[in-house]
Design a protein around this motif. Structure first.
Motif, PDB file in Angstrom:
ATOM      1  N   ALA A 113      37.517  48.315   8.020  1.00  0.00           N
ATOM      2  CA  ALA A 113      36.491  49.113   8.697  1.00  0.00           C
ATOM      3  C   ALA A 113      35.455  48.224   9.366  1.00  0.00           C
ATOM      4  N   GLN A 114      35.125  47.078   8.738  1.00  0.00           N
ATOM      5  CA  GLN A 114      34.136  46.172   9.312  1.00  0.00           C
ATOM      6  C   GLN A 114      34.603  45.633  10.665  1.00  0.00           C
ATOM      7  N   LEU A 115      35.879  45.317  10.758  1.00  0.00           N
ATOM      8  CA  LEU A 115      36.425  44.879  12.044  1.00  0.00           C
ATOM      9  C   LEU A 115      36.564  46.056  12.989  1.00  0.00           C
TER      10      LEU A 115
ATOM     11  N   PHE B 272      32.720  40.644  15.765  1.00  0.00           N
ATOM     12  CA  PHE B 272      32.873  40.559  14.312  1.00  0.00           C
ATOM     13  C   PHE B 272      32.509  39.156  13.819  1.00  0.00           C
ATOM     14  N   LEU B 273      33.043  38.132  14.463  1.00  0.00           N
ATOM     15  CA  LEU B 273      32.788  36.750  14.049  1.00  0.00           C
ATOM     16  C   LEU B 273      31.323  36.359  14.267  1.00  0.00           C
ATOM     17  N   LEU B 274      30.784  36.716  15.438  1.00  0.00           N
ATOM     18  CA  LEU B 274      29.387  36.384  15.716  1.00  0.00           C
ATOM     19  C   LEU B 274      28.455  37.080  14.740  1.00  0.00           C
ATOM     20  N   TYR B 275      28.749  38.338  14.445  1.00  0.00           N
ATOM     21  CA  TYR B 275      27.892  39.077  13.538  1.00  0.00           C
ATOM     22  C   TYR B 275      27.883  38.433  12.158  1.00  0.00           C
ATOM     23  N   TYR B 276      29.056  38.236  11.572  1.00  0.00           N
ATOM     24  CA  TYR B 276      29.113  37.774  10.190  1.00  0.00           C
ATOM     25  C   TYR B 276      28.679  36.327  10.013  1.00  0.00           C
ATOM     26  N   TYR B 277      28.950  35.482  10.998  1.00  0.00           N
ATOM     27  CA  TYR B 277      28.658  34.063  10.823  1.00  0.00           C
ATOM     28  C   TYR B 277      27.341  33.613  11.450  1.00  0.00           C
ATOM     29  N   VAL B 278      26.777  34.424  12.370  1.00  0.00           N
ATOM     30  CA  VAL B 278      25.567  33.988  13.060  1.00  0.00           C
ATOM     31  C   VAL B 278      24.464  35.049  12.985  1.00  0.00           C
TER      32      VAL B 278
ATOM     33  N   VAL C 294      27.160  37.715   1.768  1.00  0.00           N
ATOM     34  CA  VAL C 294      28.291  38.456   1.197  1.00  0.00           C
ATOM     35  C   VAL C 294      29.180  37.505   0.412  1.00  0.00           C
ATOM     36  N   ALA C 295      29.566  36.424   1.056  1.00  0.00           N
ATOM     37  CA  ALA C 295      30.388  35.392   0.430  1.00  0.00           C
ATOM     38  C   ALA C 295      30.389  34.172   1.335  1.00  0.00           C
ATOM     39  N   GLY C 296      30.142  33.003   0.770  1.00  0.00           N
ATOM     40  CA  GLY C 296      30.152  31.785   1.566  1.00  0.00           C
ATOM     41  C   GLY C 296      29.153  31.862   2.706  1.00  0.00           C
ATOM     42  N   ALA C 297      29.662  31.714   3.936  1.00  0.00           N
ATOM     43  CA  ALA C 297      28.802  31.767   5.120  1.00  0.00           C
ATOM     44  C   ALA C 297      28.661  33.172   5.681  1.00  0.00           C
ATOM     45  N   LEU C 298      29.326  34.130   5.076  1.00  0.00           N
ATOM     46  CA  LEU C 298      29.278  35.512   5.564  1.00  0.00           C
ATOM     47  C   LEU C 298      28.001  36.206   5.110  1.00  0.00           C
ATOM     48  N   HIS C 299      27.389  36.950   6.030  1.00  0.00           N
ATOM     49  CA  HIS C 299      26.204  37.741   5.720  1.00  0.00           C
ATOM     50  C   HIS C 299      26.392  39.161   6.230  1.00  0.00           C
TER      51      HIS C 299
END
Length: 384
Positions: A284-286, A329-335, A346-351
């Motif tokens: 769903a997030q993607l 998706f990538l920009l949101y979670y990592y940046v 959320v986990a590691g570099a994920l927010h």
């Protein structure tokens, strides 16, 4: 509107100035900038977990957000802005925005502080906002039924009735409320209600959200991007409606497995291991990242292309919006989520949680592009 030169415009002979236009891609880009700016400004004021003083993040923000988006669907999709269309812009859009906010907040707090006194499953004081989530999960199924009733069913069966709006929209909302409540009771409540045995739930809540949101992705894909193909091939309106329900469930299930696999690959094995069984929600997030771009593309970017070759139109639209969804998706979670929005790890570099921010972006797209009709911008010239 199609582009015409001044010499070809009959209004020039009467002294009426023709409507200004800008290229379709510039119109879309301008809408994206304005939507992003509005979403960010109001995020910092109302939602930001570090900067806002309201303390709404993550709940009841998510519940308020989902119910407000559903209110816009009722007003704009099912009821087709009936009553509001008598107003001029920007009063029309602002009235819709205000009404949807009242409805969204009203339902959220009525469930949490009203019904929650009767059934503690919905109570506002449940740990980790579980009470708000229990009420808001209804919206997951509402998005499917109330949106497919418009984009796939074309308001059937009320479209053939002698009466028009608001009776068409009210009838459709009333009719579709029945299956929405039924599916919510069967699939949603057993996983969250305090009185339900966990073993009675068909899926974990994360898996349910991941799967059923993928079905919503199928509705948006077929309803907006492929112009209701292939469901429209079924013939009569009733058959189109029936086939679209089954077809979207099948296509959505395929999207779920595809996006779950892709989501795991995008966040990496270490993050997958850290998140554990809840990773099923990443379908769903993607998916919501793609839904945002499909909604924006169809409304702000003229759903380009619109040539005579329908199949080519659909392929190009998917080829544009899907990669944009993946990049988002990538920009949101990592940046963006951590650095810009100050959301927790959320986990590691994920927010963060894309179902929050990206639906926030969807809401502001509906507000500015659809409800306010891109107020203040020149119209988009038709692609040449």
């Amino acid at each position: 509107m199609s582009h015409v030169s001044l010499s070809d415009d009959p209004r020039t002979t009467t002294g009426v100035r023709p409507e200004r236009t800008i290229p379709w891609f510039a119109f879309g880009a301008a809408n994206l900038v304005i939507v992003s700016a509005l979403a960010l400004i109001f995020w910092y004021i109302l939602i930001d977990p570090e900067w806002s003083v309201l303390g709404l993040y993550p709940q009841p923000f998510l519940a308020l957000l989902f119910w407000t988006v559903l209110a816009v669907v009722w007003i704009g999709f099912n009821l087709e802005f009936t009553g509001f269309d008598r107003l001029r812009q920007p009063a029309r859009g602002l009235a819709v925005i205000g009404t949807s906010l009242v409805l969204g907040a009203g339902v959220t707090y009525l469930l949490a502080y009203g019904w929650g006194r009767i059934d503690p499953s919905f109570a506002a004081d449940r740990a980790d906002g579980a009470g708000y989530l229990t009420g808001a999960l209804f919206v997951l199924f509402g998005f499917f039924f109330f949106v497919t009733g418009v984009v796939n069913w074309q308001h059937w069966p009320f479209s053939r009735a002698a009466s028009h709006q608001p009776w068409t929209g009210l009838g459709q909302i009333g009719l579709l409320m029945v299956p929405t409540l039924l599916v919510y009771a069967v699939l949603g409540l057993p996983g969250l209600a305090v009185w339900a045995e966990p073993a009675t739930a068909w899926f974990s809540t994360d898996t349910l959200i991941g799967w059923f949101y993928s079905v919503i992705v199928a509705v948006v894909l077929t309803g907006l991007i492929t112009d209701n193909w292939p469901w429209r091939l079924a013939g009569s309106p009733g058959r189109v409606a029936a086939v679209s329900v089954v077809g979207n469930l099948v296509v959505g299930t395929g999207i779920y497995f595809l996006f779950l696999t892709a989501g795991k690959a995008l966040i990496g094995g270490d993050a997958v291991a850290s998140i554990g069984s809840s990773v099923t929600g990443f379908a769903a997030q993607l998916g919501v990242c793609w839904v945002f771009w499909m909604i924006l593309w169809s409304n702000a970017f003229t759903n380009y292309p619109n040539g005579p070759n329908e199949a080519l139109n659909w392929i190009v639209r998917v080829a544009i919006t899907l990669p944009l969804g993946v990049v988002t998706f990538l920009l949101y979670y990592y940046v963006i989520a951590g650095t810009v929005l100050h959301e927790p790890v959320v986990a590691g570099a994920l927010h963060g949680n894309a179902l929050g921010w990206m639906n926030w972006m969807v809401l502001w797209t509906l507000y500015y592009v659809v409800c306010l009709e891109s107020y203040g911008l020149p119209r988009a010239a038709a692609p040449s």
